[in-house]
Scaffold this motif. Structure first.
Motif, PDB file in Angstrom:
ATOM      1  N   LEU A  72       0.812  -1.215   0.000  1.00  0.00           N
ATOM      2  CA  LEU A  72       0.000   0.000   0.000  1.00  0.00           C
ATOM      3  C   LEU A  72       0.846   1.266   0.000  1.00  0.00           C
ATOM      4  CD1 LEU A  72      -2.660  -1.153   2.630  1.00  0.00           C
ATOM      5  CD2 LEU A  72      -2.925  -1.059   0.145  1.00  0.00           C
ATOM      6  N   GLY A  73       2.169   1.106   0.055  1.00  0.00           N
ATOM      7  CA  GLY A  73       3.061   2.257   0.005  1.00  0.00           C
ATOM      8  C   GLY A  73       3.672   2.656   1.321  1.00  0.00           C
ATOM      9  N   ALA A  74       3.311   1.993   2.406  1.00  0.00           N
ATOM     10  CA  ALA A  74       3.891   2.330   3.704  1.00  0.00           C
ATOM     11  C   ALA A  74       5.313   1.780   3.807  1.00  0.00           C
ATOM     12  CB  ALA A  74       3.032   1.774   4.833  1.00  0.00           C
ATOM     13  N   ARG A  75       6.167   2.526   4.483  1.00  0.00           N
ATOM     14  CA  ARG A  75       7.503   2.052   4.808  1.00  0.00           C
ATOM     15  C   ARG A  75       7.508   1.522   6.240  1.00  0.00           C
ATOM     16  NH1 ARG A  75      11.969   5.924   1.842  1.00  0.00           N
ATOM     17  NH2 ARG A  75      10.825   6.209  -0.133  1.00  0.00           N
ATOM     18  N   ALA A  76       8.589   0.882   6.631  1.00  0.00           N
ATOM     19  CA  ALA A  76       8.637   0.248   7.945  1.00  0.00           C
ATOM     20  C   ALA A  76       9.567   1.011   8.874  1.00  0.00           C
ATOM     21  CB  ALA A  76       9.095  -1.198   7.825  1.00  0.00           C
ATOM     22  N   GLU A  77       9.145   1.149  10.123  1.00  0.00           N
ATOM     23  CA  GLU A  77       9.971   1.705  11.189  1.00  0.00           C
ATOM     24  C   GLU A  77      10.240   0.587  12.186  1.00  0.00           C
ATOM     25  OE1 GLU A  77      10.252   3.270  15.334  1.00  0.00           O
ATOM     26  OE2 GLU A  77       8.278   2.911  14.467  1.00  0.00           O
ATOM     27  N   VAL A  78      11.525   0.310  12.436  1.00  0.00           N
ATOM     28  CA  VAL A  78      11.905  -0.821  13.273  1.00  0.00           C
ATOM     29  C   VAL A  78      12.769  -0.337  14.434  1.00  0.00           C
ATOM     30  CG1 VAL A  78      11.803  -2.402  11.312  1.00  0.00           C
ATOM     31  CG2 VAL A  78      13.998  -1.369  11.935  1.00  0.00           C
ATOM     32  N   THR A  79      12.789  -1.133  15.514  1.00  0.00           N
ATOM     33  CA  THR A  79      13.529  -0.729  16.709  1.00  0.00           C
ATOM     34  C   THR A  79      14.368  -1.859  17.294  1.00  0.00           C
ATOM     35  OG1 THR A  79      11.657  -1.293  18.151  1.00  0.00           O
ATOM     36  CG2 THR A  79      11.756   0.970  17.330  1.00  0.00           C
ATOM     37  N   SER A  80      14.538  -2.961  16.570  1.00  0.00           N
ATOM     38  CA  SER A  80      15.275  -4.095  17.119  1.00  0.00           C
ATOM     39  C   SER A  80      15.700  -5.020  15.992  1.00  0.00           C
ATOM     40  CB  SER A  80      14.400  -4.876  18.110  1.00  0.00           C
ATOM     41  OG  SER A  80      13.354  -5.548  17.417  1.00  0.00           O
ATOM     42  N   ARG A  81      16.575  -5.976  16.343  1.00  0.00           N
ATOM     43  CA  ARG A  81      16.971  -6.992  15.372  1.00  0.00           C
ATOM     44  C   ARG A  81      15.771  -7.815  14.918  1.00  0.00           C
ATOM     45  NH1 ARG A  81      22.076  -8.315  19.143  1.00  0.00           N
ATOM     46  NH2 ARG A  81      23.792  -7.734  17.755  1.00  0.00           N
ATOM     47  N   GLY A 103      17.454   2.643  22.809  1.00  0.00           N
ATOM     48  CA  GLY A 103      18.439   1.730  23.385  1.00  0.00           C
ATOM     49  C   GLY A 103      19.246   0.975  22.357  1.00  0.00           C
ATOM     50  N   LYS A 104      19.575   1.600  21.240  1.00  0.00           N
ATOM     51  CA  LYS A 104      20.307   0.909  20.178  1.00  0.00           C
ATOM     52  C   LYS A 104      21.737   0.614  20.632  1.00  0.00           C
ATOM     53  CE  LYS A 104      19.259   4.313  17.230  1.00  0.00           C
ATOM     54  NZ  LYS A 104      18.164   5.077  17.876  1.00  0.00           N
ATOM     55  N   THR A 105      22.147  -0.659  20.579  1.00  0.00           N
ATOM     56  CA  THR A 105      23.476  -1.055  21.034  1.00  0.00           C
ATOM     57  C   THR A 105      24.468  -1.004  19.866  1.00  0.00           C
ATOM     58  OG1 THR A 105      23.179  -3.406  20.534  1.00  0.00           O
ATOM     59  CG2 THR A 105      22.409  -2.617  22.698  1.00  0.00           C
ATOM     60  N   PRO A 106      25.763  -0.902  20.175  1.00  0.00           N
ATOM     61  CA  PRO A 106      26.748  -0.919  19.091  1.00  0.00           C
ATOM     62  C   PRO A 106      26.637  -2.151  18.205  1.00  0.00           C
ATOM     63  CG  PRO A 106      27.781  -0.163  21.120  1.00  0.00           C
ATOM     64  CD  PRO A 106      26.389  -0.612  21.484  1.00  0.00           C
ATOM     65  N   GLY A 107      26.410  -3.316  18.825  1.00  0.00           N
ATOM     66  CA  GLY A 107      26.323  -4.541  18.039  1.00  0.00           C
ATOM     67  C   GLY A 107      25.171  -4.536  17.046  1.00  0.00           C
ATOM     68  N   GLU A 108      23.997  -4.123  17.501  1.00  0.00           N
ATOM     69  CA  GLU A 108      22.862  -4.146  16.572  1.00  0.00           C
ATOM     70  C   GLU A 108      22.986  -3.050  15.528  1.00  0.00           C
ATOM     71  OE1 GLU A 108      18.874  -2.718  18.087  1.00  0.00           O
ATOM     72  OE2 GLU A 108      19.943  -2.810  20.001  1.00  0.00           O
ATOM     73  N   LEU A 109      23.653  -1.935  15.853  1.00  0.00           N
ATOM     74  CA  LEU A 109      23.861  -0.889  14.852  1.00  0.00           C
ATOM     75  C   LEU A 109      24.805  -1.370  13.750  1.00  0.00           C
ATOM     76  CD1 LEU A 109      24.085   2.237  17.170  1.00  0.00           C
ATOM     77  CD2 LEU A 109      22.313   1.764  15.475  1.00  0.00           C
ATOM     78  N   ALA A 432      22.187 -12.894  13.255  1.00  0.00           N
ATOM     79  CA  ALA A 432      22.681 -12.402  11.978  1.00  0.00           C
ATOM     80  C   ALA A 432      22.405 -13.404  10.861  1.00  0.00           C
ATOM     81  CB  ALA A 432      24.182 -12.112  12.071  1.00  0.00           C
ATOM     82  N   LYS A 433      22.589 -14.718  11.173  1.00  0.00           N
ATOM     83  CA  LYS A 433      22.304 -15.743  10.155  1.00  0.00           C
ATOM     84  C   LYS A 433      20.843 -15.718   9.767  1.00  0.00           C
ATOM     85  CE  LYS A 433      26.029 -18.831  11.689  1.00  0.00           C
ATOM     86  NZ  LYS A 433      26.333 -20.094  12.408  1.00  0.00           N
TER      87      LYS A 433
END
Length: 436
Positions: A72-81, A103-109, A432-433
């Motif tokens: 429908l044209g919406a984009r996604a906003e996410v906050t976690s892996r 709370g974004k961690t270095p690893g997930e960034l 990650a896999k």
């Protein structure tokens, strides 16, 4: 039909719902994609023309709902892996996602940049620095909008998210005091992000908050020289939760917000900036219903209890925090002339907190009866205490009208992991896999 009308028609007939329960078992979530489409249309109609809409996966990360909104044209906003995995599985291009959260961690960034995420909402100077480090390490540049913790508009409209001491967003005085800290290698500040409140049924209050955010955006542009390629004005759009009712439609919002944009950010009509909004509950809240079965009915010291095969492990996770929201259900079948009785709806968990409704007037509640909780497409299963006591998750069935499109079940399982030496926030190789 009004928002308070208790006779809102179900999305699909009762006999089809009973068929689903017989086929997939109880408890059972049913999501109707036709309702998702109507909600997206209603929200698009309430917003200025050409507005970008982000779907906030925190409301419900089910890939089928995300995929429907993407078409429908919406984009996604996410906050976690996990939300990132759902968005990618649903076919959302990584380059269009907005990664937010305090709370974004270095690893997930590092992981997000690796998978092609380039748009981030930064909540603080420290958050901006971590985003920049993750991007710079991989030779990329992150385009960031700054989430702003600004003073809200006068009056009340929903649950406030900013406007006082908060983990969310930059305080204005901090930005004005140290603007040089926005110059971070690996990043480019491209706009602003506001989200002052949530679940506002009052159109006047919601309109005031959005207009105030627009004026604040213009002020920051002028005083700090922040370029405005994207201004995300947040959400706050309401929907009923686990009770009968309909979404508000906000008939006067488009004109008022358009006028405010023309006044403060006149180049928005040429896409400078792109104007965005985000929503979770409004887009999917009324698409979902939870079907559950009465296992026992008992009277205890003047209170009638109906014990269900579903509880706060499947619905209403806020109940586990002592915040029981008003909920109501209806039996799919009742006997003509049967009088309602005041009943407390309890779940199967070994805690007195497991209540899905106190003193609800219901007829036809007996062992074996199937009950329906409406309007639980948002903050339903994924916001619940799914791991407590280890009951299986309910099946989740996605339908369009009376056609079943998919049926699946979440599963919690324990897996062995390799020790990652000296890295508290190191990248989780197993997750990650799953993303690749």
């Amino acid at each position: 039909m009004t928002a308070d009308d208790p006779l809102v028609e179900p999305a699909v007939p009762d006999d089809f719902t009973e068929h689903l329960v017989e086929r997939y078992g109880s408890p059972l979530y049913v999501y109707d994609l036709d309702r998702v489409r109507r909600a997206h249309q209603d929200l698009s109609s309430a917003l200025p023309e050409s507005s970008r809409i982000y779907y906030s996966l925190k409301a419900n990360p089910h890939p089928a709902l995300v995929a429907e909104l993407r078409t429908l044209g919406a984009r996604a906003e996410v906050t976690s892996r996990g939300e990132l995995a759902s968005a990618l599985r649903a076919g959302c291009p990584a380059g269009e996602l907005l990664y937010s959260g305090p709370g974004k961690t270095p690893g997930e960034l590092v992981e997000a940049v690796h998978h092609g995420i380039r748009h981030f909402s930064a909540e603080s100077f420290g958050d901006l620095a971590r985003i920049g480090a993750a991007a710079d390490e991989q030779g990329a540049r992150a385009e960031c909008v700054l989430r702003i913790n600004a003073a809200g508009a006068p009056g009340g409209a929903g649950l406030r998210m900013t406007g006082s001491a908060s983990q969310f967003g930059f305080d204005l005085d901090g930005l004005f005091a140290e603007p040089e800290r926005l110059d971070v290698p690996g990043t480019r500040v491209v706009g602003l992000h506001f989200f002052p409140l949530t679940n506002a049924r009052d159109e006047e209050g919601l309109r005031a908050e959005i207009v105030q955010s627009i004026r604040t955006a213009a002020e920051l542009r002028d005083k700090l020289g922040i370029p405005l390629q994207l201004v995300d004005l947040g959400g706050g759009f309401a929907a009923p939760y686990a009770v009968p009712g309909e979404r508000p439609t906000y008939p006067g919002l488009r004109a008022a917000v358009t006028d405010a944009l023309d006044e403060s950010l006149p180049d928005w009509r040429d896409g400078a900036p792109v104007i965005a909004f985000e929503s979770g509950r409004y887009l999917v809240g009324d698409s979902g219903r939870l079907m559950c079965t009465v296992t026992d009915v008992k009277d205890s010291r003047g209170t009638r209890y109906a014990v269900l095969d579903s509880g706060i492990n499947h619905l209403g996770g806020l109940s586990g925090l002592g915040r029981l929201l008003p909920m109501s259900a209806r039996p799919l079948r009742t006997t003509p002339g049967e009088e309602p009785r005041r009943t407390t709806l309890a779940g199967p968990l070994c805690t007195p907190a497991d209540l899905l409704g106190r003193n609800v007037d219901l007829a036809g509640v007996r062992p074996g009866a199937v009950l329906e909780f409406p309007n639980v497409g948002a903050y339903g299963l994924s916001a619940s205490l799914l791991g407590f006591l280890g009951h299986p998750a309910p099946a989740e069935v996605v339908v369009r009208g009376e056609r079943v499109l998919s049926a699946s079940r979440l599963s919690l399982h324990r897996q062995e992991i390799d020790e990652v030496p000296g890295a508290r926030n190191a990248k989780d190789t197993d997750q990650a896999k799953e993303l690749t």
